[in-house]
Motif scaffolding. Structure first.
Motif, PDB file in Angstrom:
ATOM      1  N   CYS A   1      62.664  45.262 103.009  1.00 37.72           N
ATOM      2  CA  CYS A   1      61.578  44.646 102.066  1.00 37.72           C
ATOM      3  C   CYS A   1      60.303  45.162 102.214  1.00 37.72           C
ATOM      4  CB  CYS A   1      61.873  43.176 101.735  1.00 37.72           C
ATOM      5  SG  CYS A   1      60.571  42.281 100.674  1.00 37.72           S
ATOM      6  N   GLU A   2      59.607  45.437 101.108  1.00 37.80           N
ATOM      7  CA  GLU A   2      58.091  45.978 101.374  1.00 37.80           C
ATOM      8  C   GLU A   2      57.217  44.668 101.689  1.00 37.80           C
ATOM      9  OE1 GLU A   2      57.816  48.688  98.312  1.00 37.80           O
ATOM     10  OE2 GLU A   2      59.211  50.073  99.314  1.00 37.80           O
ATOM     11  N   ASN A   3      57.321  43.685 101.262  1.00 35.15           N
ATOM     12  CA  ASN A   3      56.549  42.612 101.058  1.00 35.15           C
ATOM     13  C   ASN A   3      57.142  41.390 101.101  1.00 35.15           C
ATOM     14  OD1 ASN A   3      54.248  41.250 100.137  1.00 35.15           O
ATOM     15  ND2 ASN A   3      54.601  41.136  98.242  1.00 35.15           N
TER      16      ASN A   3
ATOM     17  N   CYS B   1      61.444  39.604  99.641  1.00 35.70           N
ATOM     18  CA  CYS B   1      60.622  39.001  98.529  1.00 35.70           C
ATOM     19  C   CYS B   1      61.655  38.974  97.394  1.00 35.70           C
ATOM     20  CB  CYS B   1      59.490  39.628  98.132  1.00 35.70           C
ATOM     21  SG  CYS B   1      59.805  41.395  97.345  1.00 35.70           S
ATOM     22  N   GLY B   2      62.440  39.757  97.071  1.00 35.21           N
ATOM     23  CA  GLY B   2      63.316  39.938  95.727  1.00 35.21           C
ATOM     24  C   GLY B   2      62.341  40.681  94.677  1.00 35.21           C
ATOM     25  N   ALA B   3      61.546  40.883  94.871  1.00 44.62           N
ATOM     26  CA  ALA B   3      60.549  41.380  93.903  1.00 44.62           C
ATOM     27  C   ALA B   3      60.032  42.979  93.885  1.00 44.62           C
ATOM     28  CB  ALA B   3      59.486  40.393  93.516  1.00 44.62           C
ATOM     29  N   CYS B   4      59.872  43.125  95.232  1.00 42.98           N
ATOM     30  CA  CYS B   4      59.312  44.626  95.216  1.00 42.98           C
ATOM     31  C   CYS B   4      60.508  45.834  94.893  1.00 42.98           C
ATOM     32  CB  CYS B   4      58.880  44.725  96.728  1.00 42.98           C
ATOM     33  SG  CYS B   4      60.260  44.993  97.894  1.00 42.98           S
TER      34      CYS B   4
ATOM     35  N   CYS C   1      63.430  45.880  97.243  1.00 41.78           N
ATOM     36  CA  CYS C   1      64.428  44.726  96.912  1.00 41.78           C
ATOM     37  C   CYS C   1      65.040  45.334  95.594  1.00 41.78           C
ATOM     38  CB  CYS C   1      63.605  43.302  96.762  1.00 41.78           C
ATOM     39  SG  CYS C   1      63.067  42.720  98.215  1.00 41.78           S
TER      40      CYS C   1
HETATM   41 ZN   LIG Z   1      60.946  42.688  98.711  1.00 39.63          ZN
END
Ligand SMILES: [Zn+2]
Length: 352
Positions: free
Chosen positions: A48-50, A58-61, A64
């Motif tokens: 994950c990058e964030n 994060c499930g959003a980057c 992910c």
């Molecule tokens: Zn992420």
């Protein structure tokens, strides 16, 4: 509630390794305990990058997103073809009727060789590559030896995450190259809360039947699995009054109607647990698996004896091996229920 809350202690052990990753980690534990999901969550959190402040993905980057879609350039998931099918099946998808090719039960040497290129080109993102391999025991010797080469000459910035139900079946040389982390069965209260949060009703019942493995319990608690189990238990609960041929016919109808893979294997496993409970009760102990069936089990246990129960438990191991082969399910079930009926025959020459 998610997998790292279910396995808080193991997650912490993984988290501690984050900044000084070993080349290979081996996660072990009983089937359905949640090792694979935990390993997967760890891989996601690494790529994950964030990450969130709690260091979970994060499930959003974009990383992910790629992981969710199965196309992250620095991640490979290696598992037998058959398991991929099972995974699909959880969504209720049926295999197409015309699909004749049988998916492999093993990780193939080609799958391991295909990693070579992946391991030797530069990483695309964070400078880290992750290979998640599951279940690690599903490799024959030459496949395992092929993997061993990568484990022996580790490529910097690469983490192998091996997940295994039966680590004793791994090559010792593979095992010794990995840092081992065992994933224990979670506390029943924690597992029940996790199941309840996931919408599983009768969590305690399914958890007992799954030997404490929450993911297995969730699968059992899901509607689809229940028809088969109920058909079996209805027949087994007849105890000494069981009619083997009628029982085989009834359960075979449930087997034929079953959409999920390996129905016979699951039946035999449940049957085995039923007779373990019967054996425990006959020996004056507490049943372990069928918590809601204690009354009929107690009654039935009095109609047989320990030597026959123990002999049946040994025979059940043969049934387990047999049901891995393609066979006529009706004949198999007739044989199985005849063995069950024989447990209650008062004299040797009488037929149930
Ligand atoms: Zn992420």
């Amino acid at each position: 509630m998610n997998i790292y809350e279910l396995h808080e202690k193991t997650w912490k052990q993984l988290d501690e390794r984050r900044d000084r990753l070993p080349h290979a980690l081996l996660l072990t534990g009983q089937r359905g305990v949640g090792k694979f999901d935990l390993a997967r969550a760890f891989a996601e959190s690494l790529l994950c990058e964030n990450p969130l402040p709690s260091r979970v993905a994060c499930g959003a980057c974009s990383a992910c997103g790629w992981l969710a879609q199965g196309n992250h350039p620095d991640f490979r998931q290696v598992q037998p073809g058959a398991l991929l099918d099972e995974g699909d099946d959880e969504d209720g998808r049926e295999r197409e009727a015309g699909d004749k090719k049988k998916p492999s039960q093993q990780i193939t040497i080609d799958q391991i060789r295909a990693l070579d290129e992946f391991l030797h080109v530069g990483t695309h993102r964070q400078g880290l590559r992750v290979v998640l391999l599951h279940p690690a025991e599903a490799m024959n010797r030459s496949t395992a030896n092929s993997l061993l080469k990568s484990l022996e000459e580790p490529v910097p910035g690469t983490l192998f995450l091996l997940v295994s139900n039966e680590p004793e079946r791994l090559l010792p040389t593979v095992r010794s190259r990995c840092q081992r982390l065992s994933v224990p069965v979670p506390e029943p209260s924690c597992a029940q809360a996790w199941l309840a949060a996931g919408g599983v009703k009768d969590a305690a019942r399914w958890l007992a039947l799954a030997g404490g493995s929450p993911l297995l319990a969730a699968e059992l608690g899901a509607g689809g699995a229940r028809a088969l189990l109920d058909a079996l238990v209805t027949e087994l609960a007849k105890g000494q009054r069981i009619d083997p041929l009628a029982a085989a016919a009834a359960v075979d109808r449930a087997v034929k109607a079953e959409k999920r893979p390996a129905p016979l294997k699951r039946l035999v496993e449940w049957g085995q647990k039923w007779f373990v409970d019967l054996t425990l009760l006959r020996a004056g102990q507490t049943p372990r698996y069928f918590l809601t069936q204690t009354a009929p089990l107690t009654e039935i246990a009095q109609k047989t004896d320990l030597p026959r129960l123990l002999a049946f438990n040994r025979k059940a191991l043969q049934y387990r091996t047999q049901c891995e082969q393609p066979l006529n399910s009706r004949l198999f079930l007739e044989d199985f229920f005849m063995s069950c009926a024989a447990l209650f025959e008062p004299v040797r020459d009488r037929h149930g």
